[in-house]
Design an enzyme around this catalytic site. Structure first.
Site, short mmCIF file in Angstrom:
data_model
loop_
_atom_site.label_atom_id
_atom_site.label_comp_id
_atom_site.label_asym_id
_atom_site.label_seq_id
_atom_site.Cartn_x
_atom_site.Cartn_y
_atom_site.Cartn_z
N ARG A 237 0.88 -1.16 0.00
CA ARG A 237 0.00 0.00 0.00
C ARG A 237 0.92 1.21 0.00
NH1 ARG A 237 -1.28 3.36 4.28
NH2 ARG A 237 -3.31 4.38 4.28
N ASP A 239 1.76 4.64 0.68
CA ASP A 239 1.19 5.64 1.57
C ASP A 239 1.41 7.04 1.01
OD1 ASP A 239 0.11 6.21 4.37
OD2 ASP A 239 1.94 7.43 4.31
N LEU A 244 4.44 13.11 -3.83
CA LEU A 244 5.87 12.80 -4.02
C LEU A 244 6.68 13.97 -4.57
CD1 LEU A 244 5.74 9.15 -5.42
CD2 LEU A 244 5.76 9.93 -3.05
N GLU A 281 -2.76 4.94 -1.71
CA GLU A 281 -3.51 5.67 -0.70
C GLU A 281 -3.54 7.12 -1.15
OE1 GLU A 281 -1.96 7.65 2.33
OE2 GLU A 281 -3.67 7.58 3.66
#
Lengths: 602, 500
Positions: A237, A239, A244, A281
């Site tokens: 997953r 996160d 980014l 996510e």
């Protein structure tokens, strides 16, 4: 658990190390044994029932008051019995634990109180033995300030790690980026007295953001990925994935550069580790989230799965309002997703019930209805478990779970909700919903042999939700328990591919308090196997969101002559005729029917 | 049209009831054929229709949309017969003139299907037999219902009937259909989830405002109406008439009435929470509904024009209200105690001088005329109050009349659960009024925020419209649902008391 495992002292060579000349070295997968692997199945995640389990909270094998990997491994039979296909473990990496482990100080080391990398491989191996897959969180956006990369970066502005993070002389850049943890942070920039510059962080100030404009950072993260995939993990997953990259004059979310990097991550998985998944996510609107699936023309080339965040608060809203429209609205706004992708849906998880994806009015409404005490609120959300949110009403618990198991997407159960565990709003931050799993009515809820004072958090002990009342052991002994009911529903779901793979069609209907939808799947029983039989599976789900009994007339004209067969008892209902199909439901009642081609009863 | 809203109107005719109707109609059908004395070879719609005159005289009064139920039918005469489909099953469009023992005749349009063998599932809509053909209500036949859309799609002209698709509209084809026979003046056919055809049963000269206003709103790009897809209109004995309209079907919608009453039910079930504290609070919806109505009014004013009420207009309004009051007091004596106060209110309207716009409005707005869809509120049925003559329904009026209609409907939604409540629960009555007040206010807030006219700035006029509507409701209820007359009577008493 009664068995107490004596674990060897963690290998001092485990994890990453900083050499004398300031090089950070990381271990290699070859240093460890790998888990046995499951057969490659490119679609397993579309059909899987996920179970989010906090290692710390599940089972303590060492009597130190804190759950661990070996403790979890010892409970795999229970999870297998329940029907769980995949475990989702929040981060278990080395961490100073200032953000529940999302502040990682070494991606290559297991948090010592959870065990070792070997313990993790053992968990993987035992899980795979039972056909259960395991995914975990990978926090790509940031590290803990304790991570050696950050320590080197702040210490040596000209060194090898100087550009691993986002540094600036001023704290004014990217003003359009919102502050996420509004309760604790005032700015996305924090001054570092060592380097005498500001560093960028979208979350807590002790979690500096990695600088993805630096190709070496991208390479480092791919190495982390490969390390765990080589050991046998089934996916990640990802996160906080929208954050980014940073760019001027943007809100620094969902940038094209972020998508390009995700494509490169996906390519590594596709080429080197087929059958493993990436779950995004991204707490965004569905129209933005679908971007994280990537190019629909190739069936998706970024993440295989993404959480559907806005659905969950709307399920709560719809039931309180006794109106299907909060759900119908968000389903209508949910775009189609690429063929190789799937939503992840949930009612509750380890975070607060997030209300970022609702309007201000709706947020006020949710606070008013579900978090009357200010202590129940955290950030922009509500920190409570499912059962207390629903006043421990069995009918509503069943209705909510039925919707979770039948709306489009792979359901993610949160540990303890299958027995209706409670919360403790007097604990700080989001710990209210992270208390020990309640196994038995014995000391420490059967979670640990430790002295009760040593537990990482006290178990729930109140009269309604306390472990003496709510625990796995007693519910296993009662076939009428929520636990048995949940297991049966998971079983029914698995018998019908339409739940996992089918199209979704909102049937509307005359009664606004009833939410009805068809799930229809036409195709191979195993979509990846052209030789598997062709099937046509149609399931009708009817949910009464009102506390009062309600009638509903459904337009099922398309299915004239077909027979609805109720799925829990296989009772055939009257065949669909020309007139609207009339059903009556008890308060908060629901039906699952298979729409069956022939009347198989007499 | 019933005031507030009447859920019983929406009740579906049960198959059992239809069966009884069919048996009842059988007799006259056979009698007619023998009386007519003609054999086979009846090939024209006129001949077929004439052969059905007697069974139709028995069939018509059984129809929900037949307005002459309390009158004695003397003759049923076809005045226009057009073949729409000439291969079996046949479809004829027939307009019959119904003459009564007393009073003016009515004209109704029928869509008659003919088959040699009537399938079992159409038996319930059998009308009678003509030679070797069985006549039945053609709308119930999937095949014929589909033919209507085909005619519209191709822009066909048949006799005096013109099928006119709207420019750029996509007419759905090949969908299964079902008849919704619950309206008092129309019959509708729903084509799965894509379109709805509304047949105006009782024909009056002139364009139906429902078509006209829907077209205007479609052109204005309103998101608060279902898209108009086409209409059927034509000449009938020298007059232009609207026969039918086809709109996009609002799939996954629910009536405002059902949503509002769900909210009231929720409130009544809570021990001691206030209207703004319960989960089922409707105020947010009411506010968005107000915004939607305001947007519709603005679009209608922009496309069809608006003026302002002048002194003469106010005087006329006042006279009308006083006239209706006098008539009403004659019918319902329970109104008498309030008559003086009401007359004073209505008389005061003549002296108003506020600049209030007049324009084309909905004319019969209530919670049963609005649909909640997943994206917005839709307004339907722009026919105006059916009891009024068409010419009157086309006249500009104040948008406040629509606002007042909706405010009255909130009152109905709040109070209707208490009808027949012998316990006379003051607590529930108080809470019902609390709900009504909260949602009326929210509706007005939403309306004012999006409209050019703030209803609260014309409080006296709005009040008069509401009282006028309530007086109409008392008469309607006394005639149709005596138990419900307490709702408007209590409202009048409350408003009069608050005003004095």
């Amino acid at each position: 658990m009664s068995e107490t495992v004596v674990r060897p002292v963690p290998d001092e060579h485990e994890g990453s190390h900083v050499t004398a000349d300031g090089q950070v070295t990381h271990p290699q997968p070859a240093d460890y044994r790998s888990a046995r692997s499951l057969p490659t199945d490119p679609h397993w995640f579309k059909r899987a029932v996920f179970y989010e389990v906090l290692v710390r909270a599940f089972n303590d094998s060492t009597a130190d008051g804190c759950g661990d990997l070996r403790g979890l491994t010892a409970k795999l039979d229970y999870l297998s019995w329940l029907g769980v296909d995949c475990l989702w473990l929040p981060p278990f990496y080395a961490s100073p634990l200032r953000d529940g482990g999302y502040d990682i100080s070494d991606f290559y080391q297991v948090l010592p109180e959870f065990g070792t990398v070997e313990d993790f491989v053992l968990l993987l191996d035992e899980a795979h033995k039972r056909g259960i897959r395991v995914i975990t969180d990978l926090v790509m956006n940031h590290t803990s300030e304790a991570h050696p990369w950050f320590q080197e970066s702040r210490r040596n502005p000209d060194g090898e790690y100087s550009d691993y993070y986002v540094w600036s002389d001023a704290d004014e850049r990217y003003p359009e980026a919102r502050i996420i943890f509004v309760d604790t942070e005032e700015s996305n920039w924090t001054y570092d007295p060592v380097r005498r510059q500001f560093y960028w962080h979208r979350f807590f100030s002790h979690q500096p953001d990695l600088n993805y404009d630096n190709p070496r950072v991208q390479e480092e993260m791919l190495s982390v990925l490969r390390f765990w995939l080589d050991l046998g993990i089934d996916g990640f997953r990802l996160d906080a994935v929208p954050y980014l990259f940073e760019r001027d004059d943007t809100n620094c979310e969902n940038l094209p550069e972020t998508h390009a990097f995700l494509r490169s991550v996906r390519k590594v998985v596709e080429d080197e580790y087929p059958g493993r998944v990436l779950l995004a996510e991204a707490n965004q609107w569905p129209t933005d989230v679908v971007e994280y699936f990537g190019d629909p023309d190739v069936g998706g080339d970024e993440c295989h799965m993404a959480f559907h965040f806005p659905l969950m608060p709307r399920i709560f809203m719809a039931v309180r309002r006794e109106s299907r429209f909060p759900i119908s609205e968000i389903m209508q706004q949910t775009p189609a997703i690429p063929s190789g992708c799937q939503w992840g849906i949930f009612l509750r998880n380890h975070d607060e019930l997030t209300l970022e994806m609702v309007t201000d009015d709706e947020r006020d409404y949710m606070y008013g209805e579900y978090a009357k005490d200010p202590r129940m609120r955290a950030n922009i959300g509500i920190r409570r478990r499912l059962a207390p949110l629903l006043d421990n009403d069995r009918n509503q618990l069943e209705l909510f779970t039925a919707m979770l198991l039948s709306l489009p997407g792979s359901p993610i159960l949160y540990y303890g909700d299958e027995i209706g565990m409670g919360d403790n709003i007097w604990l700080g931050d989001r710990d209210a919903v992270r208390t020990p799993m309640q196994w038995t009515p014995d000391r420490n809820a059967g979670f640990s042999q430790a002295n009760p004072g040593r537990l990482y958090l006290p178990p729930i002990m109140d009269a309604i939700y306390g472990y003496q009342t709510i625990n796995v052991e007693s519910q296993l002994n009662s076939s009428a328990s929520l636990l048995h009911w949940t297991r049966r529903m998971i079983e029914v779901r698995k018998r019908h591919p339409a739940f996992a793979l089918g199209d979704f069609h909102d049937l509307g209907g005359s009664n606004p308090s009833v939410l009805s939808y068809l799930r229809e799947y036409k195709g191979h029983a195993d979509p990846a196997d052209e030789d598997s039989p062709e099937i046509h599976d149609v399931v009708l789900c009817v949910n009464n969101l009102s506390r009062f009994p309600q009638p509903i007339e459904l337009n099922l004209r398309q299915w004239e002559g077909w027979v609805p067969v109720e799925l829990s008892g296989l009772v055939p209902f009257p065949p669909v005729g020309e007139l609207p199909y009339l059903l009556t439901l008890p308060g908060h009642g629901f039906f699952w029917f298979q729409i069956s081609a022939r009347d198989e009863g007499t | 049209m019933p005031p507030g809203y009447d859920p019983s109107r929406r009740r579906r005719t049960t198959p059992a009831a239809r069966g009884r109707d069919a048996r009842h109609e059988d007799g006259p059908g056979h009698t007619a054929r023998r009386a007519d004395g003609r054999g086979g070879g009846m090939t024209t719609p006129d001949v077929r229709a004439r052969g059905l005159a007697a069974p139709l005289a028995g069939w018509l009064p059984e129809q929900r949309w037949f307005a002459g139920k309390h009158r004695t039918v003397r003759t049923v005469t076809p005045v226009s017969c057009v073949a729409l489909v000439e291969t079996e099953p046949l479809l004829d469009h027939v307009v019959v003139e119904v003459a009564y023992a007393a009073g003016a005749p009515d004209r109704y349009q029928l869509l008659l299907g003919y088959r040699r063998q009537l399938p079992e599932k159409l038996q319930h809509v059998r009308i009678g037999a003509v030679d070797d053909l069985v006549a039945y209500a053609g709308l119930w036949d999937d095949v014929l219902a589909e033919e209507l859309l085909r005619l519209l799609d191709s822009g066909a002209v048949r006799g005096g009937l013109r099928f006119r698709p709207e420019a750029g509209a996509a007419i759905p084809r090949g969908e299964p259909s079902r008849v919704v026979d619950v309206e008092q003046s129309n019959t509708s056919v729903v084509y799965d989830e894509s379109a709805i055809l509304k047949l105006f049963r009782r024909l009056t000269p002139g364009r139906n405002p429902d078509v006209e206003l829907n077209r205007a709103l479609r052109r204005a790009g309103s998101e608060h109406v279902a898209e108009l897809l086409g209409e059927v209109e034509g000449e009938l004995l020298g007059d232009t008439v609207s026969y039918a309209m086809v709109s996009a079907y609002a799939a996954n919608s629910a009536e405002g009435w059902a949503m509002a009453t769900a909210s009231v039910r929720d409130l009544f079930a809570e021990g001691d929470l206030r209207a703004d504290e319960v989960g089922g609070d409707f105020a947010g919806e009411a506010e968005r509904l107000g915004e939607a109505i305001a947007a519709v009014h603005a679009d209608l004013a922009d496309t069809l024009g608006s003026t302002e009420l002048d002194r003469a207009g106010y005087a006329e309004l006042s006279t009308g209200m006083i006239g209706r009051l006098s008539d009403a007091v004659g019918v319902v004596p329970e109104l008498a105690p309030h008559a003086d106060a009401l007359r004073t209110e209505f008389a005061a309207v003549a002296g108003l001088t506020d600049a209030c716009p007049v324009q084309r409005i909905h004319g019969d707005l209530h919670l049963g005329q609005v649909l909640r869809t997943p994206t917005s509120w839709l307004v339907i049925d722009f026919e105006g109050e059916p009891v009024k003559p068409l010419a009157e329904r086309l006249l500009p009026d104040s948008p406040l009349r629509d606002v007042a209609g909706m405010l009255r409907s909130f009152d109905y939604a709040a109070e209707h659960l208490l009808v027949g409540d012998t316990a006379d629960d003051h607590q529930l009555e108080f809470r019902a009024q609390e709900w009504a007040a909260r949602n009326r206010k929210a509706f007005c807030t939403g309306y004012a925020g999006a409209a050019r006219v703030d209803p609260m700035r014309h409080a006296a006029l709005l009040r008069a419209y509401e009282l006028d509507k309530a007086v109409y409701e008392v008469v309607y209820e006394a005639t149709h649902r005596p138990a419900w007359r307490s709702i408007p009577l209590r409202s009048i008493a409350r408003m009069v008391a608050a005003g004095s």
